[in-house]
Design an enzyme around this catalytic site. Structure first.
Site, PDB file in Angstrom:
ATOM      1  N   ALA A 170       0.836  -1.211   0.000  1.00 40.79           N
ATOM      2  CA  ALA A 170       0.000   0.000   0.000  1.00 40.79           C
ATOM      3  C   ALA A 170       0.869   1.259   0.000  1.00 40.79           C
ATOM      4  O   ALA A 170       0.346   2.358  -0.206  1.00 40.79           O
ATOM      5  CB  ALA A 170      -0.912  -0.018   1.215  1.00 40.79           C
ATOM      6  N   CYS A 171       2.181   1.091   0.220  1.00 40.67           N
ATOM      7  CA  CYS A 171       3.093   2.248   0.163  1.00 40.67           C
ATOM      8  C   CYS A 171       3.244   2.796  -1.255  1.00 40.67           C
ATOM      9  O   CYS A 171       3.912   3.806  -1.458  1.00 40.67           O
ATOM     10  CB  CYS A 171       4.468   1.887   0.725  1.00 40.67           C
ATOM     11  SG  CYS A 171       4.454   1.734   2.516  1.00 40.67           S
ATOM     12  N   TYR A 174      11.117   3.050  -0.467  1.00 45.33           N
ATOM     13  CA  TYR A 174      10.410   1.758  -0.475  1.00 45.33           C
ATOM     14  C   TYR A 174       9.231   1.739  -1.465  1.00 45.33           C
ATOM     15  O   TYR A 174       9.079   0.812  -2.255  1.00 45.33           O
ATOM     16  CB  TYR A 174       9.938   1.472   0.950  1.00 45.33           C
ATOM     17  CG  TYR A 174       9.133   0.214   1.143  1.00 45.33           C
ATOM     18  CD1 TYR A 174       9.726  -1.035   1.075  1.00 45.33           C
ATOM     19  CD2 TYR A 174       7.762   0.280   1.420  1.00 45.33           C
ATOM     20  CE1 TYR A 174       8.978  -2.194   1.272  1.00 45.33           C
ATOM     21  CE2 TYR A 174       7.014  -0.864   1.627  1.00 45.33           C
ATOM     22  CZ  TYR A 174       7.626  -2.104   1.553  1.00 45.33           C
ATOM     23  OH  TYR A 174       6.882  -3.242   1.745  1.00 45.33           O
TER      24      TYR A 174
HETATM   25  P1  NAD Z   1      10.242  -9.958   6.095  1.00 46.01           P
HETATM   26  O1  NAD Z   1      11.318  -8.943   6.265  1.00 46.01           O
HETATM   27  O2  NAD Z   1       9.836 -10.747   7.292  1.00 46.01           O
HETATM   28  O3  NAD Z   1      10.645 -10.979   4.940  1.00 46.01           O
HETATM   29  C1  NAD Z   1      11.421 -10.621   3.832  1.00 46.01           C
HETATM   30  C2  NAD Z   1      12.525 -11.653   3.702  1.00 46.01           C
HETATM   31  O4  NAD Z   1      13.309 -11.327   2.531  1.00 46.01           O
HETATM   32  C3  NAD Z   1      13.495 -11.623   4.892  1.00 46.01           C
HETATM   33  O5  NAD Z   1      13.560 -12.878   5.521  1.00 46.01           O
HETATM   34  C4  NAD Z   1      14.822 -11.245   4.273  1.00 46.01           C
HETATM   35  O6  NAD Z   1      15.936 -11.892   4.873  1.00 46.01           O
HETATM   36  C5  NAD Z   1      14.635 -11.684   2.833  1.00 46.01           C
HETATM   37  N1  NAD Z   1      15.572 -11.010   1.942  1.00 46.01           N
HETATM   38  C6  NAD Z   1      15.959  -9.722   1.985  1.00 46.01           C
HETATM   39  N2  NAD Z   1      16.895  -9.488   1.057  1.00 46.01           N
HETATM   40  C7  NAD Z   1      17.110 -10.658   0.426  1.00 46.01           C
HETATM   41  C8  NAD Z   1      17.986 -11.061  -0.618  1.00 46.01           C
HETATM   42  N3  NAD Z   1      18.835 -10.189  -1.171  1.00 46.01           N
HETATM   43  N4  NAD Z   1      17.969 -12.342  -1.026  1.00 46.01           N
HETATM   44  C9  NAD Z   1      17.136 -13.254  -0.428  1.00 46.01           C
HETATM   45  N5  NAD Z   1      16.278 -12.928   0.558  1.00 46.01           N
HETATM   46  C10 NAD Z   1      16.263 -11.645   0.981  1.00 46.01           C
HETATM   47  O7  NAD Z   1       9.003  -9.197   5.470  1.00 46.01           O
HETATM   48  P2  NAD Z   1       7.505  -9.682   5.242  1.00 46.01           P
HETATM   49  O8  NAD Z   1       6.658  -8.911   6.157  1.00 46.01           O
HETATM   50  O9  NAD Z   1       7.429 -11.170   5.251  1.00 46.01           O
HETATM   51  O10 NAD Z   1       7.248  -9.133   3.776  1.00 46.01           O
HETATM   52  C11 NAD Z   1       7.256  -9.969   2.632  1.00 46.01           C
HETATM   53  C12 NAD Z   1       6.948  -9.138   1.398  1.00 46.01           C
HETATM   54  O11 NAD Z   1       5.681  -8.496   1.562  1.00 46.01           O
HETATM   55  C13 NAD Z   1       7.953  -8.011   1.129  1.00 46.01           C
HETATM   56  O12 NAD Z   1       8.113  -7.850  -0.246  1.00 46.01           O
HETATM   57  C14 NAD Z   1       7.264  -6.793   1.702  1.00 46.01           C
HETATM   58  O13 NAD Z   1       7.694  -5.594   1.104  1.00 46.01           O
HETATM   59  C15 NAD Z   1       5.814  -7.102   1.377  1.00 46.01           C
HETATM   60  N6  NAD Z   1       4.884  -6.370   2.248  1.00 46.01           N
HETATM   61  C16 NAD Z   1       4.766  -6.711   3.551  1.00 46.01           C
HETATM   62  C17 NAD Z   1       3.893  -6.002   4.361  1.00 46.01           C
HETATM   63  C18 NAD Z   1       3.724  -6.342   5.814  1.00 46.01           C
HETATM   64  O14 NAD Z   1       2.925  -5.685   6.491  1.00 46.01           O
HETATM   65  N7  NAD Z   1       4.410  -7.341   6.357  1.00 46.01           N
HETATM   66  C19 NAD Z   1       3.147  -4.940   3.834  1.00 46.01           C
HETATM   67  C20 NAD Z   1       3.306  -4.608   2.496  1.00 46.01           C
HETATM   68  C21 NAD Z   1       4.163  -5.353   1.704  1.00 46.01           C
END
Ligand code: NAD
Length: 334
Positions: free
Chosen positions: A120-121, A150
């Site tokens: 949503a960002c 982001y």
């Molecule tokens: P999270 O940080 O728990 O998980 C992301 C994972 O990606 C981490 O474990 C991290 O180690 C891994 N990662 C980062 N760089 C990497 C790389 N170079 N190679 C391999 N792995 C890598 O975050 P999340 O909450 O599970 O989010 C998952 C996705 O959902 C992301 O794309 C995030 O932007 C999106 N998202 C999440 C939310 C939320 O509220 N959690 C909201 C909007 C979007």
């Protein structure tokens, strides 16, 4: 039933770890899970899965991850809550390498479907100035004025998915997540988001006997929060749908941060004095999800109330704090 071979990028993280578990429960057996973190730091690890540690910013690592894979879910991203993304804009934008190289690798490996986790960002900041916000519909991402760093990376990567579909025929699906929360995610260390941070702060206040809590901003900013189980169901529906445009996946139960604190206080059965940190990162004043599209196209709507989801999250974080204290105690004892 024949299931495709599936790659989950970012499987060591919050949503990725839950997605592995969800797909296993649906009978998917050929699963590859990849994350940059050492396996010991993954929130959930399933031994029956092909677990790999790799940096997916690297094209060769993406090729190896996508080898013989049919469906790719990209949940990998260098991200966190407002405190992280406001202070690490370049790091957030570098995640563009992950999605770009994964798309190229998926295309070249002959994958049939690709899911991208957007946010949503991406929405235009001018439409989020009031806490009494009109829910954001998909078209509100343009004209583009997303969250700096982001949000720009997410909007660009959404667009990249669209053009890989149009130009290369790779079926891509994009969901715009609105704040996802639940157990088995980040709850300390600076990358945690508001629901986990508030649970931790309330628990710490109770344990330390401190009768106050710090709140970022004046607490009147509004958000909606989606429990992880609703998110997983939505990802599954979107991935297997024929929806080619980015679509909202979020709760539309709008609350203020003050409401969220009150809810956690009621779970903990305490009442704390509130100290408002007006200079702390707090993001836009209001954000809510317009779910008209996802309801009409997929019949999806959130099923877990904030009260139920926050209770589960609170109790999980309570256990993490206890486990951490036990570990520290056993390390300290001779
Ligand atoms: P999270 O940080 O728990 O998980 C992301 C994972 O990606 C981490 O474990 C991290 O180690 C891994 N990662 C980062 N760089 C990497 C790389 N170079 N190679 C391999 N792995 C890598 O975050 P999340 O909450 O599970 O989010 C998952 C996705 O959902 C992301 O794309 C995030 O932007 C999106 N998202 C999440 C939310 C939320 O509220 N959690 C909201 C909007 C979007």
């Amino acid at each position: 039933m024949n299931h495709p071979k599936v790659l989950i990028a970012g499987a060591g993280g919050f949503i990725g770890g839950h997605l592995v578990k969800y797909l296993l429960s649906k009978g998917v057996r050929e699963l590859r899970a990849v994350d940059i973190k050492p396996l010991s730091e993954w929130y959930q690890v399933f031994p029956e899965v092909d677990n790999r540690v790799a940096d997916l910013r690297d094209r060769d690592a993406c090729d190896a991850a996508c080898q013989a894979v049919d469906h790719v879910y990209n949940l990998a991203c260098d991200m966190g809550g407002m405190g992280f993304i406001e202070n690490n804009k370049a790091a957030c934008m570098i995640s563009v390498l992950i999605n770009t190289h994964l798309l190229l690798a998926a295309r070249d490996a002959g994958a049939s479907r690709y899911f991208y986790a957007s946010s949503a960002c991406v929405y235009n900041a001018e439409k989020q100035q009031s806490s009494n916000v009109t829910p954001l519909k998909e078209s509100d991402a343009y004209p583009a004025l997303p969250e700096d760093g982001y949000g720009w990376e997410k909007l660009f990567s959404e667009r990249m998915c669209r053009h890989f579909q149009e130009d290369f025929g790779l079926t891509t699906r994009v969901a715009r997540f609105h704040n996802v929360y639940g157990p088995d995610g980040t709850w300390e260390g600076g990358r945690e988001k508001a629901p986990a941070a508030i649970c931790r702060k309330v628990l710490e206040a109770v344990q330390l006997g401190v009768h106050s809590i710090e709140i970022w901003g004046d607490g009147t900013q509004t958000r909606s929060f989606m429990y992880i189980d609703d998110c997983l169901h939505g990802i599954d529906l979107i991935m297997h749908s024929d929806i080619t445009q980015p679509i909202n996946l979020g709760s539309n139960e709008l609350v203020t941060i003050n409401d969220l604190v009150s809810l956690v206080e009621s779970i903990a059965n305490v009442q704390l004095d509130r100290r408002y940190l007006l200079d702390a990162p707090k993001g836009v004043n209001g954000r809510n999800s317009d779910n008209t599209l996802i309801q009409s196209l997929l019949g999806w709507q959130p099923s877990i109330t904030l009260k139920t989801g926050m209770a589960a999250t609170y109790h999980w974080i309570e256990q993490q704090i206890l486990d951490k204290a036990k570990r520290e105690l056993s390390q300290a004892s001779p």
